[in-house]
Each structure stands twice: as C-alpha cells, then as structure tokens.
Design an enzyme around this catalytic site. Structure first.
Site, PDB file in Angstrom:
ATOM      1  N   GLN A   1      19.330  20.260 -50.191  1.00 42.32           N
ATOM      2  CA  GLN A   1      18.238  20.746 -51.035  1.00 42.32           C
ATOM      3  C   GLN A   1      18.671  21.942 -51.900  1.00 42.32           C
ATOM      4  O   GLN A   1      19.684  22.594 -51.608  1.00 42.32           O
ATOM      5  CB  GLN A   1      17.072  21.190 -50.151  1.00 42.32           C
ATOM      6  CG  GLN A   1      16.374  20.084 -49.384  1.00 42.32           C
ATOM      7  CD  GLN A   1      15.239  20.637 -48.553  1.00 42.32           C
ATOM      8  OE1 GLN A   1      15.251  20.547 -47.339  1.00 42.32           O
ATOM      9  NE2 GLN A   1      14.240  21.227 -49.192  1.00 42.32           N
ATOM     10  N   HIS A   2      17.846  22.226 -52.891  1.00 39.86           N
ATOM     11  CA  HIS A   2      17.816  23.495 -53.642  1.00 39.86           C
ATOM     12  C   HIS A   2      18.939  23.726 -54.658  1.00 39.86           C
ATOM     13  O   HIS A   2      18.785  24.554 -55.552  1.00 39.86           O
ATOM     14  CB  HIS A   2      17.835  24.724 -52.716  1.00 39.86           C
ATOM     15  CG  HIS A   2      16.840  24.731 -51.617  1.00 39.86           C
ATOM     16  ND1 HIS A   2      15.489  24.747 -51.851  1.00 39.86           N
ATOM     17  CD2 HIS A   2      17.001  24.726 -50.268  1.00 39.86           C
ATOM     18  CE1 HIS A   2      14.848  24.772 -50.687  1.00 39.86           C
ATOM     19  NE2 HIS A   2      15.736  24.753 -49.698  1.00 39.86           N
TER      20      HIS A   2
ATOM     21  N   ASP B   1      17.743  16.260 -48.057  1.00 33.69           N
ATOM     22  CA  ASP B   1      18.330  15.742 -46.802  1.00 33.69           C
ATOM     23  C   ASP B   1      17.396  15.893 -45.602  1.00 33.69           C
ATOM     24  O   ASP B   1      17.324  14.999 -44.751  1.00 33.69           O
ATOM     25  CB  ASP B   1      19.721  16.334 -46.531  1.00 33.69           C
ATOM     26  CG  ASP B   1      19.781  17.851 -46.495  1.00 33.69           C
ATOM     27  OD1 ASP B   1      18.746  18.526 -46.664  1.00 33.69           O
ATOM     28  OD2 ASP B   1      20.900  18.374 -46.291  1.00 33.69           O
TER      29      ASP B   1
END
Ligand SMILES: Nc1ncnc2c1ncn2[C@@H]1O[C@H](COP(=O)(O)OP(=O)(O)O)[C@@H](O)[C@H]1O
Ligand SMILES: O=C(CO)[C@@H](O)[C@H](O)COP(=O)(O)O
Length: 472
Positions: free
Chosen positions: A71-72, A238
């Site tokens: 992520q991110h 994920d």
C-alpha cells in the site's frame, strides 16, 4: 479446468500463484525478489512480476489475473507515462514532518479522521506528495499523474496483455487516463474517503499545490482492461487481498507478519480513529478494513539472525530454548523507526541485559517476543475482542512465532497453512470476474495455545519509553 492468477507485489518480493478458478486448488507458483530499500524504481517491480510469472509457468492458459501490492507507495508519472523519480515506499519515513504539518494545517487529527478515516503519518501517499512538493519541486512540476504500486502494475499489464509475452518487458505504457485503482488501495492515499467513496481533491491540492490525474476507482467486479482476452481484475492493496485470501469473516482479527506487521479486521462500517493508531481503510469487497500497522515485524527476526550469526530456522529453535520472558531480556524493536506508535526517528533498544541473559537463545527469544509485543499493542489499539486471531505472512512460517504468540497475546492463535495469502486473495478476486458467486474453501488452521505470560508485556511496556532517536 479454468485457471486464474494472483500477484502479490509486496515490499520484499513478487509472488504469483496460479489456481483453479472453480475450487481454488493451487496449480503452480513463482516468485522473484525486489531490491532492498525504501525508494525503488517501479521498473524493478515490473521486471520481478515478469520473472515470477515465467517461474509460475506463464499465463497462456490463464483466464483472469489480479495484482495486489504494497500500500501507499508514491508513483509519480509524467505526461508521457514515464516514472518521474523512484517510488517512495510505505516504510520511507522522510515524509514524517510533512505528515505532521498536514495534520496541523487541517486543524488536527479529528479533521483528518472525519475526512478520510485515517490520520496521515509518513506512510500515507498524501504526506509523500507534500514532501515532494517541498523538497523536489522540479519533480513535483513534472508529475502529471500519481498512482500506487498495484495501480501502476495493473496499468502496465493492461498495456501488455494484448502483446506476445516476449514483448511485455518493453511494452509502452498506456495513456494516463487508463490508470485504475480500487477502494482498498485508494483508502491508503489520504485523499480518498472510504465513507463517501470519493476523492478529496481539496486535500490533495492543499498537500501538493495542484491536482495531478488520479486513477479511476473501480468496483470489486469491474475490469481494468475490458478489451483484453485475459481478463484483468481491479487488484487491491496487499492487506485487503490478504483478508480475501485467508477468508476473514466478521469476528476475525488477522495478524500479518511480513515486512510490516499489520493487525486488521473486516467491518461493515467505516472507522475514523482520531488517535491515528487505526487506519480506517476500505476492503476489496465493498466493506471496510480497520488496520493497525507497525514498521517492524519479520525483519526483526532477520536482524536477530544476523546478530546471532544463524539462519532463521535456527533462530526459532534458539528462541524456544530460552524461557518465556527471556529471563527479563526485552527488545523494543523500532529498527526502522515506528509507525504505530508514531515514532519515525526511534531506534531499537535492548533492556535487561545481564551475564545470564547475554546468550544467543535469550536474544532470539527477546526478538520474537519484542515484535509480538508491538503487534499485541496494535491489537489493543484495534479495540476488538477477536473470536479468532489468524496469523499469516512470512514471519508466521516460524514455529517459534506461532508458539510464543499465545503467551504474548494472552489467547490462542490460529495459523493457516503457510502460504501466499495476498496472492491467493488476488487470485480469488480474479476468479470472481469469471463467477461472482464462486466460493473457495480453506483448510482448518492449526491452533496454538499456551499459558498467558503477562509479565512479557509488562516488561515491554516499562522498556518502551526508554528509547534513543536516530543520530544525525
Ligand atoms: N521460517 C521463517 N522464520 C522467520 N521469518 C521468516 C521465515 N520465512 C520467511 N520469513 C521472513 O518473512 C519475511 C517476508 O515475508 P513476506 O510476508 O513475504 O513479506 P512482504 O510481503 O512484506 O514482502 C522476510 O523478512 C523473511 O525473512
Ligand atoms: O503500509 C502498510 C499498511 O498500511 C503495509 O502493510 C504495506 O502494505 C506493506 O505490506 P508488506 O509488504 O509488509 O506486506
């Protein structure tokens, strides 16, 4: 037999599973390593994905594919679709000051929790964009579109799927307006609201100074490349994929021990924790995924293995030789700083060292207990009484982790068979493109029970405030 593929492009590696679409049976799989570091050129993810796909026997006989990713991470693209700079990953803490400034500018943490369900810390894309605008204005000016790791890989696949496999590596990127994402990953940006399902362009503008093109947010059953004969699912973050892969149901708390430690649950209602500990993410099905994330998980054992000069399996054996509580040796594992609690410049520390505890076995035990104490704090922050705790991720392959976890959590844990649950969740999402009602059954997880050892957490809580910060 119809096959589907699931991809997990996570921090340390890319894994691909190929499963029977109807039953979920594993048919074949592959993996390839990612480079180390907290900033990575996305081309490495693409190369690793292609290697992992080839190791998994290719996609010629596969009907649908989905990509889940860490992520991110901030992927900035210019007008031509070229990457502007290396992606800053979720575990890159240089944006901590930017996150704090954004929180103050909007009026404090409550305003952020109300706006997007989460209070940004260094990990969130919005904080990375502010850092870029301040520190690399030339790169910020070149940025025509911003996306996340799974968005970028899905977009690259969309451009490659119509070509012969030999041409994929050099396939030109599609037009920027073909970028897509999903609610799960969008919810980790800090400029998309899980509660309303809308981008908050005002927050993005305030953080970055302009509004680059953003990926279209697809629903769970939408297709990212409708023209492609190999059907391309929206993919997700994920952790959202792990929830799908492990079959998390209400009442479950999933504890994932990968590069990050994550503790999360599926929920029918959005969350908004103004303390910032719980990120109020969306999941990959239309529901929500409150999640607490630590920066220090499986790699704490990697570090302890290096310190003791043994392999991971031996580290686990050593940990189980030492007594619960490691004779008082306590490791506070903030080796990469920490995200929850928000201590980006913290370092790790060892407490309670005596002649008696100065052994490899005590250090091994303290490392396992220390990382689990961080996750037990995360479980407390989540604020749920779990009916089941499911232990997954690379670190859960360790028998020592599985046996020590109930002593630290004070309740039994369930360990599903070691596997790639993120890639499995992505494969399941791909299978749902073919049959929305498909159901994959999962094996009964192994149950680990042990007497609670509250002294371990008591000692950890006493040691936790006594840390040093990084020296400059
Ligand atoms: N048997 C084991 N004992 C302890 N740690 C392990 C074991 N097997 C794998 N790991 C650790 O798991 C981590 C990778 O987990 P994974 O969930 O794949 O990470 P990520 O998804 O973040 O890339 C590595 O740090 C690795 O050392
Ligand atoms: O930042 C988070 C969750 O908010 C991390 O969980 C990343 O999604 C990376 O995951 P792993 O590579 O550790 O699986």
């Amino acid at each position: 037999m119809t096959l589907v593929a699931g991809v997990d492009s996570s921090t340390q590696s890319c894994k691909v599973v190929i499963r029977d679409a109807a039953s979920g049976r594993l048919v074949r799989q592959g993996r390839a390593a990612h480079p180390d570091g907290t900033e990575v050129h996305p081309s490495h993810w693409w190369a690793a994905l292609l290697r992992a796909v080839d190791e998994a026997g290719g996609l010629d006989d596969v009907a649908a594919i989905s990509v889940a990713g860490q992520q991110h991470g901030m992927v900035c693209l210019d007008e031509s679709g070229d990457v502007v700079r290396d992606a800053l990953l979720w575990n890159d803490t240089r944006s901590a000051g930017a996150a704090a400034a954004l929180v103050a500018e909007l009026g404090g943490p409550v305003a952020w929790a109300d706006a997007v369900g989460s209070v940004p810390v260094a990990s969130f894309t919005v904080a990375k964009l502010r850092w870029l605008a301040e520190h690399e204005p030339e790169h910020a000016r070149r940025t025509a579109a911003v996306c996340l790791p799974h968005d970028w890989l899905t977009w690259r696949l969309a451009g490659a799927l119509g070509l012969p496999r030999a041409a994929w590596a050099a396939a030109p990127p599609p037009a920027l307006d073909r970028l897509t994402t999903d609610r799960g990953d969008a919810s980790g940006t800090g400029y998309w609201s899980p509660a309303t399902g809308d981008y908050r362009l005002d927050l993005l503008k305030a953080a970055f100074g302009s509004v680059p093109l953003l990926p279209r947010v697809l629903g769970p059953l939408a297709e990212a490349a409708p023209e492609s004969p190999l059907r391309l699912a929206p993919g997700t973050g994920d952790n959202m994929a792990a929830a799908l892969g492990v079959g998390a149901r209400p009442g479950d708390v999933v504890v994932s021990i990968g590069t990050s430690g994550t503790v999360f649950a599926v929920s029918d209602v959005p969350s908004a924790d103004p303390s910032g500990a719980v990120a109020g993410f969306a999941d990959a099905t239309g529901r929500f995924l409150p999640l607490v994330c630590t920066l220090n998980a499986a790699r704490v054992m990697d570090a302890a293995a290096r310190l003791t000069g043994v392999e991971l399996d031996r580290l686990g054996e050593l940990a189980l030789q030492a007594p619960p509580g490691a004779g008082g040796l306590t490791l506070v594992p903030y080796l990469e700083g920490e995200r929850t609690p928000n201590l980006p410049t913290a370092t790790g520390s060892i407490h309670g060292l005596t002649l008696a505890t100065a052994t490899p076995a005590h250090l091994a035990r303290a490392s396992v207990e220390g990382l689990l104490c961080g996750l037990a704090d995360a479980l407390d922050a989540l604020g749920l009484t779990p009916e089941r705790i499911l232990l997954i991720g690379g670190g859960a392959r360790s028998e020592a982790v599985r046996r020590v976890a109930p002593t630290v959590f004070g309740r039994p844990v369930l360990a599903p068979a070691p596997g790639e649950y993120v890639a499995d969740g992505a494969a399941y999402q791909a299978a749902r493109l073919l049959d929305e009602d498909v159901h994959w059954s999962t094996d009964e997880p192994a149950r680990y029970e042990a007497e609670a050892e509250p002294a371990i957490r008591d000692r950890y809580a006493a040691a936790r405030p006594h840390i040093l910060h990084q020296s400059r």
